[in-house]
Design an enzyme around this catalytic site. Structure first.
Site, PDB file in Angstrom:
ATOM      1  CB  CYS A   1     -29.945  -0.176  16.531  1.00  0.00           C
ATOM      2  SG  CYS A   1     -30.863   1.321  16.528  1.00  0.00           S
TER       3      CYS A   1
ATOM      4  CG  ASP B   1       3.584   2.200 -11.743  1.00  0.00           C
ATOM      5  OD1 ASP B   1       3.965   2.886 -13.067  1.00  0.00           O
ATOM      6  OD2 ASP B   1       3.941   1.172 -11.432  1.00  0.00           O
TER       7      ASP B   1
ATOM      8  CB  CYS C   1      -4.040  33.023  -7.053  1.00  0.00           C
ATOM      9  SG  CYS C   1      -2.299  33.044  -7.553  1.00  0.00           S
TER      10      CYS C   1
ATOM     11  CG  ASP D   1       4.551  -0.485 -14.987  1.00  0.00           C
ATOM     12  OD1 ASP D   1       4.571   0.318 -15.887  1.00  0.00           O
ATOM     13  OD2 ASP D   1       5.395  -0.652 -14.017  1.00  0.00           O
TER      14      ASP D   1
ATOM     15  CG  ASP E   1       6.710   0.514  -8.883  1.00  0.00           C
ATOM     16  OD1 ASP E   1       5.998   1.250  -8.595  1.00  0.00           O
ATOM     17  OD2 ASP E   1       7.787   0.411  -9.506  1.00  0.00           O
TER      18      ASP E   1
END
Length: 790
Positions: free
Chosen positions: A81, A685, A17, A484, A681
């Site tokens: 500023c 998705d 890993c 979609d 939606d």
């Protein structure tokens, strides 16, 4: 500039890993990493020009491991500023595993960091050491914006009044000269009036200038202090040593007065840029009616807990998110959706904090309080968007960072060259002072953030939420928009249109099996089948071992026999023989067809239709006219997709796209060189929305939409996409105008001042008004209004 950081990584189970993480990180541009499995830490060297904390953390997470990354927002004070903001940003970004963005206009800092490597207290300590103020903004506990702005306004007003009173004799004298009066106050009188202005009224300028210089940088205050101090001390020397030279007390006094007036006007104008977020904060009521012990008690909203039962009376705002458990009423959700029509709320309906109850009494069970309400998430999102930076601001930031040292050098050159040419030290000194005074980077620093603050606040009031400034900037540049089909181009509420049982199969039996297979699914097609079957009075047999195959269908055991419901492809792959003539006839009408089997027996077909949104055709037409290519994605078959595509008028379509492959489709268009937007939606998705350059999530403000999409369109209306792009274009137009005005002001002003054609007083007035003009121009953005609503 590179930095080496060490941070903990979670989720590693073996040395492989660690090797995998190391490999993933070293693929990133500007990153060199080593990962130690035993200590569970990664040591990373990042090239500041090519890598950031976001790229490193994102790479680790995409590899399937964890980094405890968090963010914090600070309220800042003492900035004058853009150079001040740049300095704070630089100080914070020197800390390990820290990415900070400071917004001068909003006076906020947004910081992403890794706990354990650095802690929030360090940020505040570093900022205060640099001479600025910092205060933590916790979720759900917000400062009172009105009180803060009022305090700043009162401070600036009182300072201006005192400065103006002491400067009044000088202005009277200058007005008299215009009308031919040559009366001059004695030098010692001018000295007595100018001294308190220089060292008391302008003491904050000296303090901030010293803090800047001590921190190794320079800002606007350094320019003003240098210019006015030169004029004051030169004049003081003339008076004290009785030199035969003119005095310029009126220049230093007038400059400080005009700067004070400009700051007062700028503060007033900047306050108006926060109107969008303020209007959202004012929506939530302060008191909730809580049922307790058989009665109703008024309790502060901050003390409401999840599970409390609330009473919302007619004409009151809903205090927190909740579910209706009693009563019926209409609720105005315009603050969420931008839609003024009220929504009927009955038992089990969800209500949101800040929405307005119209005509009935509602009993509501609290489900989201404090920072967990939709309103709080929206406010947080808008605040982060207002505090973020667009790419277009980088030029202004780079210019501001080198501007002050360059101006000081230019002023010194102006003095020396003018003195050599004219031999007049006084005249040369006046020219140098004019250069110092007129060269203010404030307008550059305000050009972009003020427009972004107004634009994102305006969008929030209209139900268009931009996650960050980059989304606001990128939306106007889109060349391809991927849309979609289900729930975006269509209403997302399919209904059963045809039920065609196979020969010798009863329609009721077909529906009963379909009912059993779909009753536990939340897919829109499944709900349509269930609702239709229930309306026909069909009883579902008992099903077990339910299993869904995303984008394909479902299986279950009915009376110990495997039953299937799904797309023709799903059933064909399972070895079922279908009547393709029937399927083609239904699909040619734009319908979605599913088949139902029990064992090897085909029971028949169910066709479903989903109507186009009323605004779909008009929206696609408008997008194409604006030069954006529209591409439709759908999991439906080729024939159904072609029918819908022809009805809507999209440029291209891709059929048979499984939910997990939508992001690949987006990447395909990005790889072709398009700047791609994705409209969905916000739920299934989510990967595609994240993969797009700009992701648009339509409707309801779901948590996933708020977490994933770059732009959340609270109104479930496709025309909101047009509004978002229109607002993006309007905002970017204002930013370009502001930057033009800021640059042209300095390009024209500095040469005039250097040539001695600009009096220091006029330069001070011009400098003060430059920032005001930029902020005022940004406020003109409020004239924008969504085209789709007229």
């Amino acid at each position: 500039m590179s930095q080496t950081v060490s941070f903990p990584v979670g989720g590693m189970t073996c040395a492989a890993c660690a090797a995998r993480i190391e490999k993933v990180l070293n693929r990133q541009d500007g990153v060199q990493a080593t990962v130690n499995f035993a200590s569970e830490r990664a040591q990373v060297q990042m090239d500041g020009a090519a890598a950031s904390i976001e790229t490193v953390v994102s790479a680790v997470r995409k590899a399937g491991f964890t980094v405890d990354e968090r963010s914090i927002d600070l309220s800042l004070s003492g900035m004058t500023c853009a150079a001040c903001a740049a300095r704070i940003e630089k100080i914070l970004n020197k800390l390990p595993m820290t990415q900070a963005s400071v917004n001068f206009a909003a006076e906020r800092a947004h910081i992403v960091y890794v706990p354990g490597v650095v802690e929030p207290e360090t940020f505040i300590a570093r900022i205060e050491k640099a001479g600025f103020g910092a205060k933590r903004l916790d979720d759900g506990v917000r400062e009172d914006p009105n009180a803060r702005r009022l305090a700043i306004w009162q401070t600036e007003r009182n300072r201006f009044i005192l400065t103006a009173l002491l400067s009044l004799p000088f202005f009277v004298e200058m007005v008299g000269m215009v009308f031919g009066s040559m009366h001059m106050m004695p030098g010692w009188v001018q000295f007595l009036l100018a001294t308190p202005v220089q060292f008391f009224c302008a003491r904050h300028l000296y303090q901030r200038a010293w803090n800047a210089v001590r921190g190794g940088s320079a800002n606007m205050d350094v320019l003003v202090v240098l210019g006015t101090s030169i004029a004051y001390f030169f004049s003081a020397a003339v008076v004290l040593f009785h030199l035969h030279q003119p005095v310029y007390f009126e220049a230093s006094v007038s400059i400080i007065t005009l700067i004070s007036l400009g700051k007062l006007m700028e503060t007033r104008a900047k306050n108006k840029t926060s109107a969008g977020i303020e209007s959202l904060l004012q929506l939530q009521p302060q008191i909730a009616h809580v049922e307790s012990g058989g009665g109703v008690l008024d309790r502060p909203v901050a003390e409401v807990h999840v599970g409390d039962m609330l009473v919302v009376r007619p004409g009151e705002s809903v205090p927190v998110d909740g579910v209706v458990v009693g009563g019926t009423s209409e609720v105005n959700e315009a603050m969420l959706t931008g839609e003024s029509l009220p929504v009927l709320k009955q038992v089990d309906a969800q209500v949101f904090g800040g929405t307005m109850n119209a005509n009935g009494v509602l009993r509501v069970k609290a489900t989201g309080v404090g920072a967990n309400t939709a309103l709080s998430r929206i406010v947080k999102m808008v605040e982060q968007a207002q505090g973020s930076k667009a790419n277009v601001q980088r030029l202004a930031d780079k210019v501001s960072s080198i501007f002050v040292p360059a101006v000081v050098s230019f002023a010194l050159v102006t003095f020396l060259v003018s003195w050599l040419i004219t031999g007049n030290a006084s005249w040369s000194l006046v020219s140098a002072v004019s250069v110092l005074v007129i060269a203010c980077p404030c307008s550059l620093g305000l050009a972009t953030p003020t427009a972004i603050m107004v634009g994102t606040g305006l969008g929030a009031r209209c139900g268009i939420l931009f996650r960050n400034a980059d989304a606001l900037e990128q939306a106007e540049k889109l060349t391809t928009l991927v849309v979609d089909k289900t729930g975006t181009l269509t209403e997302g509420r399919p209904t059963v249109s045809d039920v065609q049982p196979a020969p010798q199969v009863d329609a009721a039996h077909l529906l009963a099996v379909a009912y059993a297979l779909e009753k536990d699914s939340e897919h829109p097609l499944a709900r349509a089948v269930v609702d239709y079957a229930a309306a026909q009075g069909v009883q579902a047999p008992v099903a077990s071992a339910f299993q869904a195959v995303p984008g394909m269908g479902v299986t279950a055991q009915i009376e110990e026999t495997l039953a299937r419901l799904g797309s023709p492809r799903f059933l064909t792959d399972a070895g079922v023989t279908l009547d393709h003539a029937v399927i083609e006839a239904l699909e040619s009408e734009g319908k979605t067809v599913v088949g139902v089997t029990v064992g090897a027996q085909l029971l028949g077909y169910i066709a479903l239709s989903d109507h186009l949104r009323p605004d779909a055709i008009a929206t696609v037409t408008a997008l194409k006219k604006s030069g954006i290519k529209v591409v439709m994605l759908t999991g439906d078959n080729q024939r159904t997709a072609s029918v819908v595509a022809a009805q809507v008028g999209v440029d291209e379509y891709m059929a048979g796209v499984l939910p997990g492959h939508k992001a690949d489709a987006v990447e395909k268009y990005r790889a072709a060189g398009s700047l791609v937007g994705m409209v969905g939606d916000g739920i299934n998705d989510a990967p595609a929305l994240a993969a797009a350059d700009v992701g648009f999530a339509i409707g309801a403000g779901s948590a996933i939409a708020l977490d994933t999409a770059d732009v959340v369109l609270m109104k479930s209306d496709l025309t909101s996409v047009l509004d978002a792009i229109s607002l993006s274009r309007a905002t970017l137009a204002k930013i370009r105008q502001n930057l033009f005005f800021a640059f042209i002001y300095n390009i024209l002003g500095l040469p005039l001042a250097a040539c001695g054609l600009l009096n220091p007083i006029v330069a001070g007035a011009a400098m003060a008004m430059s920032s005001v003009s930029v902020v005022s121009n940004s406020l003109l953005l409020n004239r924008w209004w969504p085209q789709s609503r007229g």
